[in-house]
Design a protein around this motif. Sequence first.
Motif, PDB file in Angstrom:
ATOM      1  N   ILE A  47       0.879  -1.167   0.000  1.00  0.00           N
ATOM      2  CA  ILE A  47       0.000   0.000   0.000  1.00  0.00           C
ATOM      3  C   ILE A  47       0.917   1.218   0.000  1.00  0.00           C
ATOM      4  O   ILE A  47       1.732   1.382   0.913  1.00  0.00           O
ATOM      5  CB  ILE A  47      -0.911   0.036   1.242  1.00  0.00           C
ATOM      6  CG1 ILE A  47      -1.740  -1.239   1.340  1.00  0.00           C
ATOM      7  CG2 ILE A  47      -1.811   1.264   1.208  1.00  0.00           C
ATOM      8  CD1 ILE A  47      -2.495  -1.376   2.659  1.00  0.00           C
ATOM      9  N   GLY A  48       0.818   2.063  -1.018  1.00  0.00           N
ATOM     10  CA  GLY A  48       1.734   3.188  -1.135  1.00  0.00           C
ATOM     11  C   GLY A  48       1.025   4.523  -1.086  1.00  0.00           C
ATOM     12  O   GLY A  48      -0.045   4.687  -1.680  1.00  0.00           O
ATOM     13  N   THR A  49       1.611   5.491  -0.382  1.00  0.00           N
ATOM     14  CA  THR A  49       1.058   6.838  -0.376  1.00  0.00           C
ATOM     15  C   THR A  49       1.794   7.692  -1.397  1.00  0.00           C
ATOM     16  O   THR A  49       3.005   7.575  -1.581  1.00  0.00           O
ATOM     17  CB  THR A  49       1.150   7.506   1.013  1.00  0.00           C
ATOM     18  OG1 THR A  49       2.516   7.842   1.298  1.00  0.00           O
ATOM     19  CG2 THR A  49       0.591   6.603   2.087  1.00  0.00           C
ATOM     20  N   VAL A  50       1.027   8.554  -2.075  1.00  0.00           N
ATOM     21  CA  VAL A  50       1.567   9.446  -3.101  1.00  0.00           C
ATOM     22  C   VAL A  50       0.801  10.761  -3.039  1.00  0.00           C
ATOM     23  O   VAL A  50      -0.272  10.843  -2.442  1.00  0.00           O
ATOM     24  CB  VAL A  50       1.445   8.839  -4.518  1.00  0.00           C
ATOM     25  CG1 VAL A  50       2.352   7.640  -4.689  1.00  0.00           C
ATOM     26  CG2 VAL A  50      -0.001   8.455  -4.803  1.00  0.00           C
ATOM     27  N   SER A  51       1.352  11.791  -3.690  1.00  0.00           N
ATOM     28  CA  SER A  51       0.710  13.106  -3.634  1.00  0.00           C
ATOM     29  C   SER A  51      -0.204  13.395  -4.813  1.00  0.00           C
ATOM     30  O   SER A  51      -1.108  14.232  -4.709  1.00  0.00           O
ATOM     31  CB  SER A  51       1.780  14.196  -3.548  1.00  0.00           C
ATOM     32  OG  SER A  51       2.650  14.141  -4.667  1.00  0.00           O
ATOM     33  N   THR A  52       0.014  12.727  -5.958  1.00  0.00           N
ATOM     34  CA  THR A  52      -0.769  13.024  -7.154  1.00  0.00           C
ATOM     35  C   THR A  52      -1.176  11.728  -7.853  1.00  0.00           C
ATOM     36  O   THR A  52      -0.569  10.663  -7.638  1.00  0.00           O
ATOM     37  CB  THR A  52       0.032  13.872  -8.147  1.00  0.00           C
ATOM     38  OG1 THR A  52       1.137  13.092  -8.657  1.00  0.00           O
ATOM     39  CG2 THR A  52       0.557  15.146  -7.491  1.00  0.00           C
ATOM     40  N   GLU A  53      -2.167  11.833  -8.729  1.00  0.00           N
ATOM     41  CA  GLU A  53      -2.609  10.670  -9.490  1.00  0.00           C
ATOM     42  C   GLU A  53      -1.503  10.194 -10.436  1.00  0.00           C
ATOM     43  O   GLU A  53      -1.368   8.989 -10.679  1.00  0.00           O
ATOM     44  CB  GLU A  53      -3.875  10.996 -10.276  1.00  0.00           C
ATOM     45  CG  GLU A  53      -4.474   9.806 -11.005  1.00  0.00           C
ATOM     46  CD  GLU A  53      -4.727   8.612 -10.098  1.00  0.00           C
ATOM     47  OE1 GLU A  53      -4.236   7.508 -10.423  1.00  0.00           O
ATOM     48  OE2 GLU A  53      -5.402   8.776  -9.063  1.00  0.00           O
ATOM     49  N   ALA A  54      -0.724  11.137 -10.977  1.00  0.00           N
ATOM     50  CA  ALA A  54       0.380  10.742 -11.858  1.00  0.00           C
ATOM     51  C   ALA A  54       1.393   9.888 -11.101  1.00  0.00           C
ATOM     52  O   ALA A  54       1.900   8.886 -11.616  1.00  0.00           O
ATOM     53  CB  ALA A  54       1.055  11.983 -12.439  1.00  0.00           C
TER      54      ALA A  54
END
Length: 323
Positions: free
Chosen positions: A168-175
């Motif tokens: 499960i990874g957290t990211v800031s943008t959909e890209a």
Amino acid sequence: MAHAIRFHETGGPDVLRLEQVTVGDPGPGEVRVRHEAIGLNFADTYFRTGLYPAPLPAGLGVEGAGIVEAVGAGVTHVAEGDRVTYTGSPLGAYSTERIMPADPLIRLPDGIDCETAAAMTMRGLTAAYLLRRIHPLKHGDTILLHAAAGGVGLIICQWAKLLGLTVIGTVSTEAKAELARAHGCDHTILYRREDVAERVRELTDGVGVPLVLDSIGKDTVAGSMASLRRRGLLVCFGTASGVPPLDAMQLAVHGSLFVTRPALADYIAEPAERDGLADELFGHVAAGRIAIRVNQRYALDDAVAAHRALEAGRTTGSSVLIP
């Protein structure tokens, strides 16, 4: 004359200067390395700002790859003409060439070029010890990974799949979410829109995860603890948002949690352990099981712009400086 990025005072990216430097002959236990590529790491900004103290004026950078041009007395594990990579002190990798201790050097195998090596040595060895030394992970485990689209994150996503883990990874943008998923991340959380701990609980049937790999720090530590299952382990291996305040009582409140703040240096201090991790990393990369994404390339004299992009979160994967 050689050139190097140096800083005479701590502060923002503008304190970095390209200067001419004199590089002499290596002394006992030393080598002269001509860089072909230099690793750009978020930790470099900690030295520049003074979070990590360094005597001034100072060079910058702890990761590079290139050619050994000369060796000093007593150096036996590398020779003139060898292709090598390294990560670790002393500072000074932001340079066209340098004198440095020979001990940290790792000989590059055929099939891995210097640019790839500079982009992955610190990140890859970090991923290696996080997945292979920190916690007894087993096939089928689920982990939470912050900054999943970063340089370390993309390597962990790929390596985790080789180990049979769910990420499960957290990211800031959909890209960035799309990039992480393309490298093996099973579920992505847009942390600016979603409650991380709530989504983790949903994805794990309310149980939580046994391991959280957190390179962000102050901004994420509360959500990281709330995402762990009983007696889970929080690994704070970076402080991109600052040093997290830790209240020991909260570890009990959230289920008798464990926490560690590891440093790569302590996992590669012994040559045999370092070489074991490096061999495993290089083997995966050379075989194509792990791809190294070099998404940003900057000229050495463009280090100021590189640091601005790094701190603004505009980079994905790995970044390198080209002398």
